[in-house]
Scaffold this motif. Structure first.
Motif, PDB file in Angstrom:
ATOM      1  N   ILE A 134      69.524  55.122  88.676  1.00  0.00           N
ATOM      2  CA  ILE A 134      69.600  56.429  88.037  1.00  0.00           C
ATOM      3  C   ILE A 134      70.367  56.180  86.750  1.00  0.00           C
ATOM      4  CG2 ILE A 134      70.462  58.787  88.161  1.00  0.00           C
ATOM      5  CD1 ILE A 134      70.477  58.480  91.225  1.00  0.00           C
ATOM      6  N   ILE A 135      69.827  56.636  85.639  1.00  0.00           N
ATOM      7  CA  ILE A 135      70.520  56.457  84.368  1.00  0.00           C
ATOM      8  C   ILE A 135      70.712  57.803  83.688  1.00  0.00           C
ATOM      9  CG2 ILE A 135      69.771  54.079  84.025  1.00  0.00           C
ATOM     10  CD1 ILE A 135      67.646  55.098  82.101  1.00  0.00           C
ATOM     11  N   VAL A 136      71.684  57.840  82.814  1.00  0.00           N
ATOM     12  CA  VAL A 136      71.969  59.060  82.069  1.00  0.00           C
ATOM     13  C   VAL A 136      72.615  58.674  80.739  1.00  0.00           C
ATOM     14  CG1 VAL A 136      74.252  59.391  83.161  1.00  0.00           C
ATOM     15  CG2 VAL A 136      73.050  61.355  82.193  1.00  0.00           C
ATOM     16  N   ASP A 137      72.230  59.381  79.685  1.00  0.00           N
ATOM     17  CA  ASP A 137      72.932  59.281  78.406  1.00  0.00           C
ATOM     18  C   ASP A 137      73.985  60.381  78.446  1.00  0.00           C
ATOM     19  OD1 ASP A 137      71.569  57.164  77.112  1.00  0.00           O
ATOM     20  OD2 ASP A 137      69.887  58.500  76.709  1.00  0.00           O
ATOM     21  N   ALA A 138      75.148  60.058  78.944  1.00  0.00           N
ATOM     22  CA  ALA A 138      76.207  61.050  79.161  1.00  0.00           C
ATOM     23  C   ALA A 138      76.896  61.386  77.842  1.00  0.00           C
ATOM     24  CB  ALA A 138      77.233  60.511  80.152  1.00  0.00           C
ATOM     25  N   TYR A 139      77.203  62.674  77.657  1.00  0.00           N
ATOM     26  CA  TYR A 139      78.022  63.045  76.510  1.00  0.00           C
ATOM     27  C   TYR A 139      79.275  62.175  76.537  1.00  0.00           C
ATOM     28  CZ  TYR A 139      75.435  67.442  75.677  1.00  0.00           C
ATOM     29  OH  TYR A 139      74.482  68.380  75.395  1.00  0.00           O
ATOM     30  N   ASN A 140      79.611  61.634  75.382  1.00  0.00           N
ATOM     31  CA  ASN A 140      80.758  60.731  75.297  1.00  0.00           C
ATOM     32  C   ASN A 140      82.043  61.530  75.103  1.00  0.00           C
ATOM     33  OD1 ASN A 140      82.359  58.513  75.149  1.00  0.00           O
ATOM     34  ND2 ASN A 140      81.546  57.747  73.224  1.00  0.00           N
ATOM     35  N   ASN A 141      82.436  62.222  76.164  1.00  0.00           N
ATOM     36  CA  ASN A 141      83.730  62.896  76.175  1.00  0.00           C
ATOM     37  C   ASN A 141      84.358  62.637  77.539  1.00  0.00           C
ATOM     38  OD1 ASN A 141      83.004  65.082  78.086  1.00  0.00           O
ATOM     39  ND2 ASN A 141      81.691  65.779  76.421  1.00  0.00           N
ATOM     40  N   GLU A 142      85.654  62.804  77.621  1.00  0.00           N
ATOM     41  CA  GLU A 142      86.374  62.439  78.844  1.00  0.00           C
ATOM     42  C   GLU A 142      85.882  63.204  80.072  1.00  0.00           C
ATOM     43  OE1 GLU A 142      90.893  62.020  80.639  1.00  0.00           O
ATOM     44  OE2 GLU A 142      90.621  62.804  78.610  1.00  0.00           O
ATOM     45  N   LYS A 143      85.649  64.491  79.914  1.00  0.00           N
ATOM     46  CA  LYS A 143      85.224  65.319  81.048  1.00  0.00           C
ATOM     47  C   LYS A 143      83.910  64.806  81.645  1.00  0.00           C
ATOM     48  CE  LYS A 143      83.609  70.019  82.001  1.00  0.00           C
ATOM     49  NZ  LYS A 143      83.230  71.277  81.382  1.00  0.00           N
ATOM     50  N   THR A 144      82.930  64.539  80.781  1.00  0.00           N
ATOM     51  CA  THR A 144      81.604  64.135  81.255  1.00  0.00           C
ATOM     52  C   THR A 144      81.602  62.722  81.816  1.00  0.00           C
ATOM     53  OG1 THR A 144      80.601  65.617  79.637  1.00  0.00           O
ATOM     54  CG2 THR A 144      79.185  63.934  80.595  1.00  0.00           C
ATOM     55  N   THR A 145      82.175  61.777  81.089  1.00  0.00           N
ATOM     56  CA  THR A 145      82.161  60.393  81.585  1.00  0.00           C
ATOM     57  C   THR A 145      82.996  60.262  82.859  1.00  0.00           C
ATOM     58  OG1 THR A 145      83.946  59.753  80.066  1.00  0.00           O
ATOM     59  CG2 THR A 145      81.666  59.347  79.343  1.00  0.00           C
ATOM     60  N   LYS A 146      84.076  60.997  82.954  1.00  0.00           N
ATOM     61  CA  LYS A 146      84.900  60.982  84.172  1.00  0.00           C
ATOM     62  C   LYS A 146      84.105  61.505  85.373  1.00  0.00           C
ATOM     63  CE  LYS A 146      89.539  62.333  85.625  1.00  0.00           C
ATOM     64  NZ  LYS A 146      90.749  63.075  85.250  1.00  0.00           N
ATOM     65  N   PHE A 147      83.304  62.561  85.150  1.00  0.00           N
ATOM     66  CA  PHE A 147      82.453  63.123  86.195  1.00  0.00           C
ATOM     67  C   PHE A 147      81.493  62.059  86.733  1.00  0.00           C
ATOM     68  CE2 PHE A 147      78.161  64.884  86.952  1.00  0.00           C
ATOM     69  CZ  PHE A 147      78.397  65.564  88.133  1.00  0.00           C
ATOM     70  N   TYR A 148      80.801  61.365  85.832  1.00  0.00           N
ATOM     71  CA  TYR A 148      79.843  60.353  86.286  1.00  0.00           C
ATOM     72  C   TYR A 148      80.543  59.152  86.924  1.00  0.00           C
ATOM     73  CZ  TYR A 148      75.897  62.901  84.417  1.00  0.00           C
ATOM     74  OH  TYR A 148      74.937  63.858  84.195  1.00  0.00           O
TER      75      TYR A 148
END
Length: 175
Positions: A134-148
């Motif tokens: 499973i891949i994702v281009d995650a928003y590069n912010n702390e909240k989003t990357t921490k979630f993933y």
């Protein structure tokens, strides 16, 4: 996810009201998800409350691949070591989470993690499509990357640290 129903949206189905407090994600849900469906680029699903039908969240999925160049060389070798040597793969099958968002009212209640668990189970139960990642281009912010990261995803590369999004992956073989 017993209090929720997951439903695939039809190509021309009007999108129900939704607000996650992010203009880009709201616009994708209301408009772009229809265009993506018509062009056979992605499929959008809604997570609805069983009691009143409100949209709690949505996610969009598309077929993709993880290319050898998007991994550190040692990581790709570890992943492919069990594949017979006569088979040389330059990419491995993946499903891409194009978008995932939770309604403002239901944020921070575990729905996003429930969705990721659902996707993981969905692609490993019977291996429906030959999907490894499973891949994702995650928003590069702390909240989003921490979630993933909390949900078992890893960064693919270090070279995208300064970009708007970061490629992250989850290896379904770990389940």
């Amino acid at each position: 996810m017993s209090e929720f129903t997951i439903r695939r949206l039809g190509i021309d189905e009007e999108r129900p009201p939704f607000d996650c407090n992010d203009a880009d994600l709201n616009e994708f849900f209301a408009i772009d998800s229809i265009h993506n469906a018509r062009e056979l680029m992605a499929v959008t699903y809604v997570v609805e409350s069983e009691s009143d039908g409100d949209v709690l969240a949505f996610f969009s999925l598309a077929n993709d691949g993880v290319k050898k160049q998007l991994f550190k060389p040692s990581a790709f070798e570890i992943i492919t070591k069990c594949i017979p040597s006569e088979k040389h793969y330059s990419s491995l099958p993946a499903v891409k989470i194009g978008r995932l968002a939770t309604s403002v009212t239901f944020q921070r209640k575990g729905i996003g993690s429930d969705i990721l668990d659902y996707i993981k189970y969905w692609f490993t139960d019977g291996n429906k499509t030959g999907c490894r990642f499973i891949i994702v281009d995650a928003y590069n912010n702390e909240k989003t990357t921490k979630f993933y990261l909390k949900n078992g995803f890893s960064f693919s590369l270090d070279s995208d640290k300064d970009r708007k999004t970061r490629l992250m992956f989850f290896d379904l073989k770990t389940i």
